[in-house]
Structures are given as C-alpha cells and as structure tokens.
Write a protein that holds these residues in place. Structure first.
Motif, PDB file in Angstrom:
ATOM      1  N   UNK A 193      30.203  62.028   4.038  1.00 30.84           N
ATOM      2  CA  UNK A 193      30.633  63.070   3.114  1.00 30.84           C
ATOM      3  C   UNK A 193      31.967  62.661   2.510  1.00 30.84           C
ATOM      4  N   UNK A 194      32.078  62.749   1.176  1.00 33.45           N
ATOM      5  CA  UNK A 194      33.349  62.474   0.520  1.00 33.45           C
ATOM      6  C   UNK A 194      34.316  63.632   0.661  1.00 33.45           C
ATOM      7  N   UNK A 195      35.495  63.503   0.072  1.00 37.93           N
ATOM      8  CA  UNK A 195      36.524  64.542   0.162  1.00 37.93           C
ATOM      9  C   UNK A 195      36.017  65.880  -0.392  1.00 37.93           C
ATOM     10  N   UNK A 196      36.457  66.958   0.233  1.00 37.91           N
ATOM     11  CA  UNK A 196      36.297  68.341  -0.267  1.00 37.91           C
ATOM     12  C   UNK A 196      34.852  68.824  -0.354  1.00 37.91           C
ATOM     13  N   UNK A 209      24.566  68.241  11.278  1.00 35.31           N
ATOM     14  CA  UNK A 209      24.332  66.926  10.676  1.00 35.31           C
ATOM     15  C   UNK A 209      24.353  65.889  11.791  1.00 35.31           C
ATOM     16  N   UNK A 210      23.259  65.731  12.500  1.00 36.65           N
ATOM     17  CA  UNK A 210      23.243  64.918  13.725  1.00 36.65           C
ATOM     18  C   UNK A 210      23.554  63.440  13.522  1.00 36.65           C
ATOM     19  N   UNK A 211      23.366  62.915  12.306  1.00 36.19           N
ATOM     20  CA  UNK A 211      23.635  61.499  12.055  1.00 36.19           C
ATOM     21  C   UNK A 211      24.916  61.256  11.255  1.00 36.19           C
ATOM     22  N   UNK A 212      25.666  62.309  11.006  1.00 40.29           N
ATOM     23  CA  UNK A 212      26.901  62.184  10.244  1.00 40.29           C
ATOM     24  C   UNK A 212      27.918  61.317  10.993  1.00 40.29           C
ATOM     25  N   UNK A 213      28.479  60.322  10.268  1.00 39.74           N
ATOM     26  CA  UNK A 213      29.450  59.411  10.878  1.00 39.74           C
ATOM     27  C   UNK A 213      30.859  59.581  10.321  1.00 39.74           C
ATOM     28  N   UNK A 214      30.974  59.985   9.050  1.00 42.94           N
ATOM     29  CA  UNK A 214      32.319  60.080   8.467  1.00 42.94           C
ATOM     30  C   UNK A 214      32.423  61.244   7.486  1.00 42.94           C
ATOM     31  N   UNK A 215      33.605  61.862   7.464  1.00 38.75           N
ATOM     32  CA  UNK A 215      33.926  62.944   6.546  1.00 38.75           C
ATOM     33  C   UNK A 215      35.267  62.632   5.888  1.00 38.75           C
ATOM     34  N   UNK A 234      29.600  61.857  14.745  1.00 38.84           N
ATOM     35  CA  UNK A 234      30.780  61.796  13.886  1.00 38.84           C
ATOM     36  C   UNK A 234      31.886  60.977  14.547  1.00 38.84           C
ATOM     37  N   UNK A 235      32.417  59.979  13.802  1.00 40.63           N
ATOM     38  CA  UNK A 235      33.460  59.107  14.331  1.00 40.63           C
ATOM     39  C   UNK A 235      34.767  59.212  13.569  1.00 40.63           C
ATOM     40  N   UNK A 236      34.726  59.655  12.299  1.00 40.35           N
ATOM     41  CA  UNK A 236      35.970  59.771  11.539  1.00 40.35           C
ATOM     42  C   UNK A 236      35.956  61.024  10.673  1.00 40.35           C
ATOM     43  N   UNK A 237      37.118  61.655  10.591  1.00 41.80           N
ATOM     44  CA  UNK A 237      37.274  62.902   9.846  1.00 41.80           C
ATOM     45  C   UNK A 237      38.629  62.863   9.158  1.00 41.80           C
ATOM     46  N   UNK A 238      38.636  63.157   7.861  1.00 42.34           N
ATOM     47  CA  UNK A 238      39.872  63.103   7.100  1.00 42.34           C
ATOM     48  C   UNK A 238      40.777  64.298   7.334  1.00 42.34           C
ATOM     49  N   UNK A 239      41.930  64.235   6.707  1.00 41.23           N
ATOM     50  CA  UNK A 239      42.944  65.285   6.843  1.00 41.23           C
ATOM     51  C   UNK A 239      42.429  66.596   6.247  1.00 41.23           C
TER      52      UNK A 239
END
Length: 279
Positions: A193-196, A209-215, A234-239
């Motif tokens: 998922x991209x920003x916002x 979202x069981x396969x989601x890796x990054x937000x 999920x392994x990474x999540x933005x600010x």
C-alpha cells in the motif's frame, strides 16, 4: 472536427476512427457505430451535448476519448478491452458503467463522474492513476480480477460501501482516501500500500490483508471506528499509520517491529484499558 451543426452520427460500417475525430462537435447528441472496433486519441473530445454512445464491437479507446462528455447518460461498449488516459473524464451525467471485457484503464478514466452509482468490470486487471476519483455516488466496486490500482483511485469515493478485489496485489498512494462509508476492507492477496491509503475512512471497522508486507506513510490514519487490524505478514509500516485509530483493540501484525509498531501496540493496550474502564 468543428462540424458544429451535426446532431447525430450513425455509421453502420465504420470500423476505425483515427485521432481527433469528431472533436469539439458540441451539437452532437447521439453516436452509433455498431461495427466500430477502435478509436484513436481525442475522439469525441469536448462533445458536451452527447447523451448516448453505442459501439457494441468497440475494443480499444485512445487517450481523451469522450473527455468532458458531461451530458453522456448512456455508454454501451460490452466488448471494450482497453481505455487510454482521460477517457470519460468528467462524464458527469453517467450513472452506470458496465464493461464486462475491460482489462485496463489508463490514468484519470471516469475522473469526477459524480453521478456514477454503479460500476462493473469483471475482467479488469489494472487501473492507472486517479481513476474513479471524486465519484461521490458510487456505492459498490466489484473487480474480481483486478491486480493493480495506481495512485489516487477511488479518492473521495465517499459513498462506497462495498469493495471486492480478491486478486488485488498493490494499491498506489491515496487510494480509497476519504472513502468514509466503507465499513470492511478485505484484500487477501494485497502485498503493498502506498502513502495515505484508506486515510480518513471513518466508518471502517475491520481491516484484513493476510499477505500485506508493506504500508507507506499515513495509511489508515484517523480511521477512528477501526477495531480490528490483521496483517500477519506485515514487515514495514510508514510514519503516521493508524494514527488516531482510537477504537482499535485488536492488532495482529506479529512480524512488524520498530518504533511505529511499539507505539501502535501501546495505543491498543490503552484503548482496551479505556474500554474496560467504561464498563
């Protein structure tokens, strides 16, 4: 171009239109081409009086076709496969769009089609930037073969209550921003998922979202009705993700580490404690 007295265009044997055909023909109200297969760029661009478009064999539309056709209320192209950029841009009178064979949409297709309440494209695989942006009356989006949505698709689709995309793998930035009638989000194959994305979706209660890796940054920010979040890969999540998700009590993201994750888990614990104190 500029055939300003033309009101009807009926061409039973026409198969192809080159670029800029029937551009700025403001008097045209009806277009019928039963054997038309392809349209070049800017065909029927700025044809503001056209109300009906019928092309049952049409497979491809170039860029800017039917751009600002803001009186268009009927669009029939059941064999349409591809749309270039800015097709049906500001088609403000169109209430239904059905293209069962459509596979790809370029940038800004159906941008600000603000009378659109129904959209069906069962074979759609990809959407360019800003498609279906500002479609304020759209209640359901069903695209079972969609794999990719680029930036700002369904931005301000604030009546959207159903979103069915079982094959979706990626969301560009600001997709579903302010889609504040959406209550559930499930995307079993979503990976990024991209920003916002899903920012200010105030009615959302569940996210899976069981396969989601990054937000990216600010995803799900101010989703203040969200109670459950599940993204086990999920392994990474933005600010700013899940900022002010004040109702969140279940947070399943075991692979997520770092300051952001710690802050969210701390907030969840506070929400649970506050909920118990109110009992």
């Amino acid at each position: 171009s500029n055939a300003n007295s033309l009101t009807q265009f009926i061409a039973p044997n026409l198969e192809r239109m080159g670029n800029w055909c029937l551009q700025h023909v403001n008097s045209l109200t009806e277009f019928s081409a039963p054997n038309l297969v392809s349209m070049g760029d800017a065909c029927l661009r700025n044809v503001n009086s056209i109300t009906g478009f019928n092309a049952p064999k049409l497979k491809s539309m170039g860029n800017s076709c039917l751009y600002t056709a803001n009186s268009l209320s009927e669009f029939s192209a059941p064999n349409l496969v591809s749309m270039g950029n800015w097709c049906l841009y500001e088609a403000n009178s169109l209430s239904e769009f059905s293209a069962p064979n459509l596979e790809s949409m370029g940038n800004s297709c159906l941008w600000s089609a603000n009378s659109l309440s129904e959209f069906s494209a069962l074979n759609l695989e990809s959407m360019g930037d800003a498609c279906l942006q500002h479609v304020n009356l759209l209640t359901g989006f069903n695209a079972p073969n969609l794999v990719r949505m680029c930036a700002a698709c369904l931005y301000n689709a604030n009546s959207l209550s159903e979103f069915t995309v079982p094959k979706l793998e990626s969301l560009g930035y600001s997709c579903l921003y302010n889609a504040n009638s959406l209550t559930e989000f499930s995307a079993p194959n979503l990976e990024s998922m991209g920003d916002s994305c899903l920012q200010h979706v105030n009615s959302l209660t569940e996210f899976s979202a069981p396969n989601l890796e990054s937000m990216g940054d600010s995803c799900l920010e101010r989703t203040n009705s969200l109670t459950e979040f599940s993204a086990p890969n999920l392994e990474s999540m933005g600010y700013g993700c899940l900022y002010e998700a004040d109702a969140l009590t279940k947070f399943n993201a075991p692979k997520l580490e770092g300051i952001v994750a710690d802050m969210i888990r701390s907030t969840v614990e506070e929400n649970i404690q506050n909920s118990e104190n109110k009992k």
